[in-house]
Design an enzyme around this catalytic site. Structure first.
Site, PDB file in Angstrom:
ATOM      1  N   PHE A  21      63.445  47.322   5.500  1.00  0.00           N
ATOM      2  CA  PHE A  21      63.075  46.180   6.444  1.00  0.00           C
ATOM      3  C   PHE A  21      61.703  46.421   6.910  1.00  0.00           C
ATOM      4  O   PHE A  21      61.364  45.819   8.034  1.00  0.00           O
ATOM      5  CB  PHE A  21      64.054  46.205   7.864  1.00  0.00           C
ATOM      6  CG  PHE A  21      65.598  45.957   7.393  1.00  0.00           C
ATOM      7  CD1 PHE A  21      66.213  44.979   6.763  1.00  0.00           C
ATOM      8  CD2 PHE A  21      66.334  47.490   7.372  1.00  0.00           C
ATOM      9  CE1 PHE A  21      67.425  45.052   6.465  1.00  0.00           C
ATOM     10  CE2 PHE A  21      67.680  47.141   7.017  1.00  0.00           C
ATOM     11  CZ  PHE A  21      68.107  45.977   6.767  1.00  0.00           C
ATOM     12  N   THR A  25      58.305  44.010   1.025  1.00  0.00           N
ATOM     13  CA  THR A  25      58.183  42.892   0.029  1.00  0.00           C
ATOM     14  C   THR A  25      57.412  41.985   0.436  1.00  0.00           C
ATOM     15  O   THR A  25      56.634  41.325  -0.204  1.00  0.00           O
ATOM     16  CB  THR A  25      59.562  42.385  -0.077  1.00  0.00           C
ATOM     17  OG1 THR A  25      60.436  43.587  -0.701  1.00  0.00           O
ATOM     18  CG2 THR A  25      59.612  41.439  -1.136  1.00  0.00           C
ATOM     19  N   ASP A  91      58.199  45.228  -7.540  1.00  0.00           N
ATOM     20  CA  ASP A  91      59.022  45.587  -6.341  1.00  0.00           C
ATOM     21  C   ASP A  91      60.092  46.469  -6.505  1.00  0.00           C
ATOM     22  O   ASP A  91      60.569  46.713  -7.922  1.00  0.00           O
ATOM     23  CB  ASP A  91      59.572  44.122  -5.597  1.00  0.00           C
ATOM     24  CG  ASP A  91      59.984  44.480  -4.101  1.00  0.00           C
ATOM     25  OD1 ASP A  91      59.503  45.325  -3.633  1.00  0.00           O
ATOM     26  OD2 ASP A  91      60.472  43.708  -3.583  1.00  0.00           O
ATOM     27  N   GLU A  92      60.759  47.243  -5.436  1.00  0.00           N
ATOM     28  CA  GLU A  92      61.773  48.107  -5.716  1.00  0.00           C
ATOM     29  C   GLU A  92      61.416  49.286  -6.855  1.00  0.00           C
ATOM     30  O   GLU A  92      62.272  49.767  -7.431  1.00  0.00           O
ATOM     31  CB  GLU A  92      63.026  47.402  -5.711  1.00  0.00           C
ATOM     32  CG  GLU A  92      63.495  46.420  -5.168  1.00  0.00           C
ATOM     33  CD  GLU A  92      63.866  46.904  -3.555  1.00  0.00           C
ATOM     34  OE1 GLU A  92      63.994  48.130  -3.432  1.00  0.00           O
ATOM     35  OE2 GLU A  92      64.080  45.965  -2.641  1.00  0.00           O
ATOM     36  N   GLY A  93      60.173  49.891  -6.541  1.00  0.00           N
ATOM     37  CA  GLY A  93      59.706  50.938  -7.616  1.00  0.00           C
ATOM     38  C   GLY A  93      60.706  52.009  -7.559  1.00  0.00           C
ATOM     39  O   GLY A  93      60.778  52.719  -8.784  1.00  0.00           O
ATOM     40  N   GLN A  94      61.497  52.319  -6.578  1.00  0.00           N
ATOM     41  CA  GLN A  94      62.329  53.457  -6.459  1.00  0.00           C
ATOM     42  C   GLN A  94      63.343  52.980  -7.448  1.00  0.00           C
ATOM     43  O   GLN A  94      64.038  54.619  -7.554  1.00  0.00           O
ATOM     44  CB  GLN A  94      62.736  53.878  -5.112  1.00  0.00           C
ATOM     45  CG  GLN A  94      63.928  53.038  -4.583  1.00  0.00           C
ATOM     46  CD  GLN A  94      63.510  51.475  -4.183  1.00  0.00           C
ATOM     47  OE1 GLN A  94      62.147  51.299  -3.922  1.00  0.00           O
ATOM     48  NE2 GLN A  94      64.442  50.702  -3.865  1.00  0.00           N
ATOM     49  N   CYS A 185      64.416  55.157  13.827  1.00  0.00           N
ATOM     50  CA  CYS A 185      63.324  55.991  14.128  1.00  0.00           C
ATOM     51  C   CYS A 185      63.663  57.529  13.835  1.00  0.00           C
ATOM     52  O   CYS A 185      64.949  57.794  13.448  1.00  0.00           O
ATOM     53  CB  CYS A 185      62.903  56.079  15.371  1.00  0.00           C
ATOM     54  SG  CYS A 185      64.031  56.576  16.469  1.00  0.00           S
TER      55      CYS A 185
END
Ligand code: ADP
Ligand code: MG
Length: 199
Positions: A21, A25, A91-94, A185
């Site tokens: 979030f 993207t 996107d979403e390289g992980q 956080c």
């Protein structure tokens, strides 16, 4: 001159990281759209695993979207790469394996501007390869933040939450969105599955 204020080589690597979030993207799509305004040829890839939204599109939590090619392995980029492509977005390289690092290096060495968005840490706040390695070799790294759902501070972590508890406990990869993750956080993050703060 570039948006970073210096003259760049033709090929280079930009990495956009942060928790879920945090707008990775959205930022990826923003940069790709700007490249299109500059009449550059772009291609976008995403891992097949990311089935949360439309399979043929990269979509943000805000429903911004751009057409993309789903691939299983990063090397498949070579099968789809067009001769005139100047900018490649991923996107979403992980969700790719470590080979993504070499593919991205080779693309940049060919003169292509490569943009990769992905999670820098997993749900236990541990580095999520291959993103940390990509951050090290990139010409430019942007670290984004979401808003902590508990206190409103800058969120640097992705909290895994209650639903599908058994699965959530064992699997590193659990594709989901608001139903299984929250932005938190450092103070409100726990490296374990918790009850959702926002029910
Ligand atoms: P990412 O790719 O980093 O997961 P997206 O670009 O898909 O992020 O989505 C960013 C959007 O998510 C924001 O513009 C906002 O509309 C939405 N959003 C939902 N929850 C939050 C939150 N806790 N903090 C910030 N943005 C949030
Ligand atoms: Mg995203």
């Amino acid at each position: 001159m570039s948006e970073f204020g210096f003259i760049k080589a033709r090929g280079w690597i930009e990495v956009i990281v942060g928790g879920m979030f945090s707008g990775k993207t959205e930022e990826l799509i923003r940069r790709l759209r700007r490249a299109e305004f500059a009449r550059q040829k772009i291609q976008v890839f995403k891992p097949v695993i990311d089935t949360r939204y439309n399979i043929e599109e990269v979509t943000s939590h805000n429903q911004t979207m751009i057409k993309s090619q789903p691939i299983e392995k990063s090397e498949e980029i070579w099968n789809h790469l067009k001769d005139d492509t100047q900018v490649v977005g991923i996107d979403e390289g992980q969700f790719f394996d470590q080979n993504l690092v070499q593919v991205v290096q080779d693309l940049a060495d060919r003169g292509i501007r490569v943009l990769i968005a992905g999670l820098d840490t997993d749900w236990q706040a541990k580095p999520f390869e291959p993103m940390p390695t990509l951050m090290a070799i990139a010409e430019n790294v942007t670290k984004q933040h979401a808003v902590c759902v508990v206190c409103g501070a800058q969120a640097s972590r992705t909290q895994r939450t209650g639903k599908a508890l058994d699965k959530a406990l064992v699997e590193r990869v659990l594709v989901g969105t608001h139903d299984s993750y929250e932005a938190r956080c450092r103070d409100h993050f726990k490296p374990e599955v918790v009850v959702p703060f926002q029910l």
